[in-house]
Design a protein around this motif. Sequence first.
Motif, short mmCIF file in Angstrom:
data_model
loop_
_atom_site.label_atom_id
_atom_site.label_comp_id
_atom_site.label_asym_id
_atom_site.label_seq_id
_atom_site.Cartn_x
_atom_site.Cartn_y
_atom_site.Cartn_z
N ARG A 49 0.76 -1.41 -0.36
CA ARG A 49 -0.11 0.52 0.38
C ARG A 49 0.97 1.13 0.07
N ALA A 50 2.61 0.95 0.69
CA ALA A 50 2.82 2.46 1.29
C ALA A 50 3.45 2.72 -0.50
N GLU A 51 3.46 2.22 -1.74
CA GLU A 51 3.46 2.34 -2.88
C GLU A 51 2.70 3.12 -3.54
N ALA A 52 1.64 3.25 -3.24
CA ALA A 52 0.55 3.38 -4.36
C ALA A 52 -0.06 2.16 -5.89
N LEU A 53 0.08 1.11 -4.95
CA LEU A 53 -0.39 -0.28 -6.17
C LEU A 53 -1.42 -0.07 -5.57
N VAL A 54 -1.99 0.26 -4.67
CA VAL A 54 -3.61 0.11 -4.16
C VAL A 54 -3.84 1.32 -3.32
N ASN A 55 -5.34 1.47 -3.82
CA ASN A 55 -5.69 2.86 -2.41
C ASN A 55 -6.54 2.31 -1.83
N PHE A 56 -6.32 1.45 -0.25
CA PHE A 56 -7.34 0.93 0.21
C PHE A 56 -8.40 1.56 1.04
N ARG A 57 -7.96 2.90 1.02
CA ARG A 57 -8.38 3.70 2.25
C ARG A 57 -9.76 4.51 1.36
N LYS A 58 -8.91 4.65 0.04
CA LYS A 58 -10.43 5.00 -0.85
C LYS A 58 -11.43 3.92 -1.29
N TRP A 59 -10.58 2.73 -1.23
CA TRP A 59 -11.56 1.74 -2.01
C TRP A 59 -12.33 1.38 -1.16
N ARG A 60 -12.23 1.33 0.13
CA ARG A 60 -13.57 1.08 1.94
C ARG A 60 -13.98 1.97 1.52
N GLU A 61 -14.27 3.40 1.32
CA GLU A 61 -14.87 3.99 0.95
C GLU A 61 -16.63 3.63 -0.05
N GLY A 62 -15.33 3.79 -0.85
CA GLY A 62 -16.44 3.64 -2.47
C GLY A 62 -16.32 1.82 -3.17
N GLY A 63 -16.09 0.86 -1.89
CA GLY A 63 -16.14 -0.14 -2.35
C GLY A 63 -17.28 -1.19 -1.68
N HIS A 64 -18.10 -0.70 -2.95
CA HIS A 64 -19.82 -1.10 -2.72
C HIS A 64 -20.04 -1.74 -4.15
N VAL A 65 -19.56 -2.78 -3.89
CA VAL A 65 -19.32 -3.73 -4.91
C VAL A 65 -18.67 -5.05 -5.42
N THR A 66 -20.03 -6.31 -5.26
CA THR A 66 -19.30 -7.74 -5.34
C THR A 66 -18.49 -7.94 -6.92
N ASP A 67 -17.73 -8.72 -6.64
CA ASP A 67 -17.23 -9.63 -7.30
C ASP A 67 -17.66 -10.68 -7.67
N GLU A 68 -18.32 -10.89 -8.70
CA GLU A 68 -19.41 -12.40 -9.12
C GLU A 68 -19.00 -13.18 -10.56
N PRO A 69 -18.76 -14.48 -10.64
CA PRO A 69 -18.25 -14.71 -11.98
C PRO A 69 -20.50 -14.21 -13.09
N TYR A 70 -19.42 -14.58 -14.10
CA TYR A 70 -20.88 -14.08 -15.44
C TYR A 70 -21.25 -15.40 -15.65
N ARG A 71 -22.93 -15.16 -15.30
CA ARG A 71 -23.80 -16.17 -15.47
C ARG A 71 -24.96 -15.48 -15.97
N THR A 72 -25.18 -16.75 -17.11
CA THR A 72 -26.07 -16.33 -18.57
C THR A 72 -27.21 -14.56 -17.84
N PRO A 73 -27.92 -15.30 -17.40
CA PRO A 73 -28.98 -13.85 -17.43
C PRO A 73 -28.38 -12.64 -17.73
N ASP A 74 -26.77 -12.28 -17.41
CA ASP A 74 -26.25 -11.45 -16.93
C ASP A 74 -26.03 -11.11 -18.32
N ARG A 75 -25.99 -11.68 -19.92
CA ARG A 75 -26.04 -10.94 -20.66
C ARG A 75 -26.38 -9.80 -21.58
N GLU A 76 -27.36 -9.44 -21.18
CA GLU A 76 -28.32 -8.51 -21.99
C GLU A 76 -27.48 -7.01 -21.16
N ARG A 77 -27.11 -7.71 -19.58
CA ARG A 77 -26.56 -6.29 -18.98
C ARG A 77 -25.65 -5.94 -19.53
N VAL A 78 -24.36 -6.75 -19.72
CA VAL A 78 -23.16 -6.50 -19.63
C VAL A 78 -23.01 -6.18 -21.34
#
Length: 688
Positions: A339-368
Amino acid sequence: MHADAVLGRAVEAGRDRAFVGRATEIALFRAALAGEPGASPVHYLHGPGGIGKSTLLRRLAREAARAGRPVVEVDARTVSPTPQDFTAAAAGARHEPGAVLLVDTFEYCQGLEDWLSEEFLPSLPAGAVVAVAGRRPPSARWLSDPGWSGLLHVTGLRNLSPGDAAGYLEARGVPRTFHETLLSFTGGNPLGLALAAAVAVKEGEGASVRSGWAPSQDVIATLLPRLVGDIPGPRHRRALEICAHTYVTSESLLRELMGEGASELFAWLRAQPFVESTDTGLFPHDVVREALEADLRWRDPEGFAEMHETVHACLVERVRRAPESRMLQATTALLYLYRAEALVNFRKWREGGHVTDEPYRTPDRERVLELAEAAEGTESAAIVRYWLDRRPEAFRVYRSTQNGETVAFFAWLRMSAPPPPGADPVVDAAWAHARAGAPLRAGEHMALLRFAVYPARYQRTSAPMDLMHWRGLGEIFRDERLAWSFVVKRDDGHWDDYMRHFAMPRSERTARVGSHTYVLFGHDWRAQPVGPWLKSRSEAVFVHRRGNGQPTAPTRGHRELVVLSRAEFDAAVRDALKSLRRPADLAANPLNRSRLVIESGIPLAGLLTAAIDALPADRSADKHRRALRTTYLTGAPTQEAAAERLGLPFSTYRRHLTSGLGRLTDQLWRQELSGAAADPVTASSRRV
């Protein structure tokens, strides 16, 4: 007397100007003062040292005085923890109608809690209001007592919100150029803010706009005892330092790093008021983390380096062995060390990290496809459709935790052969770059972080973008046969310096899709494998901060590896065997810069000798081994002389030597592709 009163009013006015936040706590207290229906007469405030308990009690005293209430204040540090002494100190609350009792640092009298709740507080006259502040929360016995239901309100005080913390810095006159650094260091901790602001204001006039701010050792030395209190012993201190260094500390991680006693150390960490619990483990408040890290770096740099390297090795192994479902979590934990090298900014991520990482499923197709067209246009959406039809497993989607809507997606495309020309101009450019530089060898593949679509902040730093990058790095860290990786970005220059800093320079080849041009940032993992790449990133952890408070860039101390084709590799092995008795020629052999030699840490001559000895133990191998040893290791002047020493017809000797060379180069080639750790030659060569 008049002058004292004027000075006292000035002091109070200054405190009022600097006081920010705690609006909810003040509103509840005012309701109790006003006797509003449902208002709780007893307020219990708890939190770690430096969280602002005393400051808030001082403000509540002001509120009570303005309401015309008599105020009785008790500092438990000055009271013997006995019912008699406490009663004497708080006597006014029993005799003054409508009195307000404020008890600070109650942890010094924590042993009186049952007596306080069962005898003293019930004896106060109706209309009394009480606020108790201490480090520890009230006991379960008090909380579960039905008699206190509706009468006791418990508040765990937290750090100030980013907005309130910034308001505090404004009120204290801290230059705005210092704000981001101070907020990052303190995490909104009131004591940390107060100390840092005092120093920053003092230094502000002589500091340049770009200088920023870094906590001095005086600030750290003042903060730490107040924040963490007494530490029982060296193992508890090491457990706390590990907790500060890692993203989240679980008991299993502590056991891997510290061995026996991990359960007791974890339980101690968990009980500390400055440590938070999550579903995956523990982490300290930001200011505690930063202060502990800064103190250890300064006090014991060798100890810090040893601790970092131990933690790093453990987390790298966790990334490699984690199941797919936990790969991103393991990668996040590893990247937090950088984190000291700014490879990632965890503080800013925690403040706005309101998403989940999930595998793609067929019902996602049109939205993607809808997201692709919105961010990149119709032509790009058609290419997304092409890959969805052929590689749906390569796609990940990011859903809002607030409404479940898919807001972003990307694809991690792994391929060992190119698609039909024109199917994806970006992939075509990647293959052209690899062919022109260092083509893929048999058994190798390339990967592309493709699309990275988040229309709300298209290809700019955001929670989905961070998660895409982290997942891509996790895939790289686990992939033993990856030759090239490419990160695809819109060609607007935004990412050029950032990617170059992390040894992923832009390719000269670009690709146009619709009205947009895309650039590829590439890395050949055969020339600089994951281990050396991580090592170069990790160097930033040990770099002393310069006067401007910014970490210096890492040096490129690694040796770049040579990437040989199979034919080139076989020729180099033969040349090296012939040069074993000519050190100058052997030193010029390209195998000295191969993965085979660099990762094993063994000189080329010793490695070749060990490789001959490590040929599989069967009857044919013995013949091959003897032919190789006699020809290259024992100094036979000619092949005819070698055949004579072995007592073999020359044709038979040549057959054994040719087969032996084939088996030897096959064995070494497998090691070159897969890494030294996976091959028995490494173990053999270390015994030489």
